[in-house]
Design a protein around this motif. Structure first.
Motif, PDB file in Angstrom:
ATOM      1  N   UNK A 107       0.790  -1.235   0.000  1.00 48.63           N
ATOM      2  CA  UNK A 107       0.000   0.000   0.000  1.00 48.63           C
ATOM      3  C   UNK A 107       0.825   1.290   0.000  1.00 48.63           C
ATOM      4  N   UNK A 108       2.081   1.213  -0.383  1.00 48.30           N
ATOM      5  CA  UNK A 108       2.886   2.426  -0.344  1.00 48.30           C
ATOM      6  C   UNK A 108       3.294   2.929  -1.715  1.00 48.30           C
ATOM      7  N   UNK A 109       2.926   2.253  -2.770  1.00 45.61           N
ATOM      8  CA  UNK A 109       3.285   2.695  -4.112  1.00 45.61           C
ATOM      9  C   UNK A 109       2.115   2.455  -5.059  1.00 45.61           C
ATOM     10  N   UNK A 110       2.243   2.975  -6.303  1.00 47.87           N
ATOM     11  CA  UNK A 110       1.115   2.933  -7.239  1.00 47.87           C
ATOM     12  C   UNK A 110       0.682   1.514  -7.588  1.00 47.87           C
ATOM     13  N   UNK A 111       1.639   0.572  -7.570  1.00 48.29           N
ATOM     14  CA  UNK A 111       1.268  -0.805  -7.932  1.00 48.29           C
ATOM     15  C   UNK A 111       0.392  -1.482  -6.892  1.00 48.29           C
ATOM     16  N   UNK A 112       0.304  -0.876  -5.700  1.00 48.51           N
ATOM     17  CA  UNK A 112      -0.524  -1.420  -4.629  1.00 48.51           C
ATOM     18  C   UNK A 112      -1.782  -0.588  -4.410  1.00 48.51           C
ATOM     19  N   UNK A 113      -1.912   0.525  -5.130  1.00 47.27           N
ATOM     20  CA  UNK A 113      -3.050   1.422  -4.960  1.00 47.27           C
ATOM     21  C   UNK A 113      -3.864   1.475  -6.258  1.00 47.27           C
ATOM     22  N   UNK A 114      -5.169   1.524  -6.101  1.00 47.61           N
ATOM     23  CA  UNK A 114      -6.050   1.517  -7.267  1.00 47.61           C
ATOM     24  C   UNK A 114      -6.044   2.875  -7.953  1.00 47.61           C
ATOM     25  N   UNK A 115      -5.927   2.852  -9.280  1.00 45.72           N
ATOM     26  CA  UNK A 115      -6.003   4.068 -10.099  1.00 45.72           C
ATOM     27  C   UNK A 115      -7.288   4.035 -10.920  1.00 45.72           C
ATOM     28  N   UNK A 116      -8.061   5.105 -10.861  1.00 46.91           N
ATOM     29  CA  UNK A 116      -9.341   5.158 -11.574  1.00 46.91           C
ATOM     30  C   UNK A 116      -9.121   5.152 -13.082  1.00 46.91           C
ATOM     31  N   UNK A 117     -10.039   4.561 -13.849  1.00 46.79           N
ATOM     32  CA  UNK A 117      -9.884   4.517 -15.315  1.00 46.79           C
ATOM     33  C   UNK A 117     -10.102   5.876 -15.948  1.00 46.79           C
ATOM     34  N   UNK A 118      -9.452   6.077 -17.095  1.00 45.43           N
ATOM     35  CA  UNK A 118      -9.661   7.291 -17.891  1.00 45.43           C
ATOM     36  C   UNK A 118     -10.968   7.134 -18.663  1.00 45.43           C
ATOM     37  N   UNK A 119     -11.745   8.191 -18.724  1.00 44.79           N
ATOM     38  CA  UNK A 119     -13.113   8.105 -19.253  1.00 44.79           C
ATOM     39  C   UNK A 119     -13.140   7.638 -20.705  1.00 44.79           C
TER      40      UNK A 119
END
Length: 524
Positions: A171-183
């Motif tokens: 949970x400390x980097x982008x690979x462990x955190x969800x990124x919202x999709x581009x519309x």
């Protein structure tokens, strides 16, 4: 009877008695020529967008990333991945080696790298590759009560409703955190689901060693779990030698059944459209295509205004409308692709440390290629020759309905034009009356040698004269402004002509009966 009297008195309109063959033929040939120019222009547009380099670029890249095996394990390449262990071996082996080319075959450093990899020494890696995965939530399916003591977790197939949006792992980097999709990003249609953008994303480093350490860290901390449903590996290349971008996507799906299903996409597209003289020639063809589209649209609008609802009763007209719609869609896709390319290309090339998402541009270019391919398919189906045949068939039916023969003879028209051209160029002497008489005598002599008697020969010559005289009057292509009434003498000639034809038919029928009786006698 009334119709017969009216015909005898000359009351039938001229346009039904005098079919202006040459005028109609010229119009038809002009339409055929115009449509052929349109088809040739459309073919140039279609095949001008592709070249053999696209195939070869896809081939060498697919061979590098799909067929290269893990060192020491010949059975493992991207196509043969079946487990998570195989997947990490591919990531740390063939993928890593394929992406980072920082030295020649003799281990000397590559020149002028400018902080970018040169795959096969000729293809620049644009930005850095991106890896992302999509997961599903626990308890998206229900475990049967009989097995709840053995298994208390259940992960269903991927859908947007089942997607896991929470952070996990370290949970400390982008690979462990969800990124919202581009519309506006396109969805991906896989084997077991339709996947949207976004997810758990990380990009690779410019350094090969840093990327290897990244892979090892993710593997040791279980970045891939039971809830993983798909992993995408995206990157793009540019080959300046052939002015082509190669957009690559490697996909590993993790179905709810277990195991891994792999797929891939290699898109070689020409995003920089107008560079060479040939490219500007293609641009001129695009302008010509738009002009044709305006002309054809105007023609169809005028037809609809003239015929109103009757226009939509013809299948050919529906095909015309379908072709026009496809042409407008193709123009829209082409315009949209060019606008998006001009807006996004500069932004994507600015930073070499970020992922350059050329997949969006390649996706729309593929759509455009598909639309133009469908358009040219229907354009050839709606070939003007078929329309001519359809219209001619109606005209021939009309000709027979008023009692005269059809005069739409393409071969005869072309042959006549050919002889006229030779005569004008003085390559052939014009045929005189003496030549015609000599040909007639030669035909009579040939008929005598073949056994015809003098009565039959004279009768044939008389019928030929009648036929030529009647054709000259009633089948003339000259434009006349008045009606041509039938005189009593001409009516008498027509009647005698019909009587002679009936006699000839009766004579031929008798001969045929004799032959059939002889054949029957021989059989017994």
């Amino acid at each position: 009877m009334a119709e017969a009297s009216r015909w005898h008195l000359g009351g039938t309109p001229k346009h039904k008695l005098h079919y202006r063959k040459e005028v109609e033929m010229r119009t038809t040939l002009q339409e055929v020529l115009l449509y052929l120019i349109f088809l040739i222009n459309l073919c140039i547009l279609t095949f001008g967008m592709v070249n053999p380099h696209m195939y070869y670029l896809n081939k060498v890249m697919s061979s590098l990333f799909l067929d290269t095996s893990v060192h020491g394990e010949e059975r493992i390449n991207f196509k043969s991945i079946r487990s998570i262990t195989d997947f990490w071996k591919f990531m740390e082996g063939p993928l890593l080696e394929g992406l980072y080319w920082d030295s020649w075959y003799n281990n000397k450093s590559l020149y002028d790298l400018k902080n970018s990899s040169r795959i096969y020494y000729e293809n620049i890696l644009l930005g850095v590759p991106r890896v992302r995965q999509l997961k599903v939530r626990n308890n998206t399916c229900k475990v049967h009560s009989s097995f709840q003591s053995l298994m208390n977790e259940c992960y269903d197939k991927y859908t947007s409703e089942n997607e896991d949006l929470s952070d996990f792992g370290l949970k400390y980097d982008t690979e462990w955190k969800y990124s919202a999709p581009i519309i506006n990003s396109p969805w991906h249609w896989g084997f077991t689901g339709v996947y949207r953008n976004g997810g758990y994303i990380f990009t690779l480093s410019k350094s090969k060693s840093e990327t290897l350490n990244k892979f090892i860290n993710l593997r040791m901390n279980s970045w891939i779990t039971r809830s993983t449903r798909v992993i995408f590996i995206d990157f793009s290349l540019y080959n300046a030698n052939v002015n082509l971008f190669c957009v690559i996507r490697l996909v590993a799906e993790f179905p709810a059944t277990g195991g891994i299903l792999t797929s891939w996409q290699f898109y070689s597209v020409k995003l920089l459209r107008y560079v060479s003289y040939y490219d500007y020639f293609i641009a001129s063809c695009e302008i010509t295509f738009c002009i044709f589209l305006i002309v054809f649209t105007t023609q169809e609008v005028l037809k609809i205004k003239e015929f109103k609802s009757a226009y939509f009763k013809s299948s050919w007209n529906w095909l015309e409308l379908l072709l026009l719609v496809l042409c407008f869609v193709a123009v829209f896709f082409n315009s949209y692709c060019n606008i998006q390319t001009s807006l996004l290309l500069g932004q994507l090339l600015k930073s070499t440390e970020k992922y350059s998402d050329f997949y969006f541009l390649a996706h729309w270019h593929i759509y455009y290629n598909n639309i133009i391919a469908i358009t040219i398919f229907f354009a050839w189906i709606k070939n003007m020759f078929l329309a001519i045949i359809n219209d001619t068939y109606s005209e021939v039916k009309a000709d027979y309905s008023i009692g005269r023969r059809p005069d739409f003879e393409l071969g005869k028209m072309i042959k006549k034009s050919y002889h006229n051209a030779l005569e004008k160029l003085k390559l052939k002497k014009p045929e005189t009356d003496e030549d015609k008489k000599r040909k007639s005598r030669d035909l009579a002599e040939q008929a005598r040698r073949e056994g015809f008697d003098e009565k039959e020969i004279q009768s044939a010559e008389q019928m030929k004269k009648w036929k030529e005289r009647l054709e000259k009057k009633y089948y003339s292509t000259e434009i006349q402004d008045d009606y041509q009434p039938v005189t009593q003498q001409e009516f008498r000639d027509l009647f005698l002509y019909a009587v002679e034809l009936e006699k000839e038919l009766h004579y031929v029928s008798l001969k045929l009966n004799r032959v059939m009786r002889k054949v029957s006698a021989l059989q017994y």
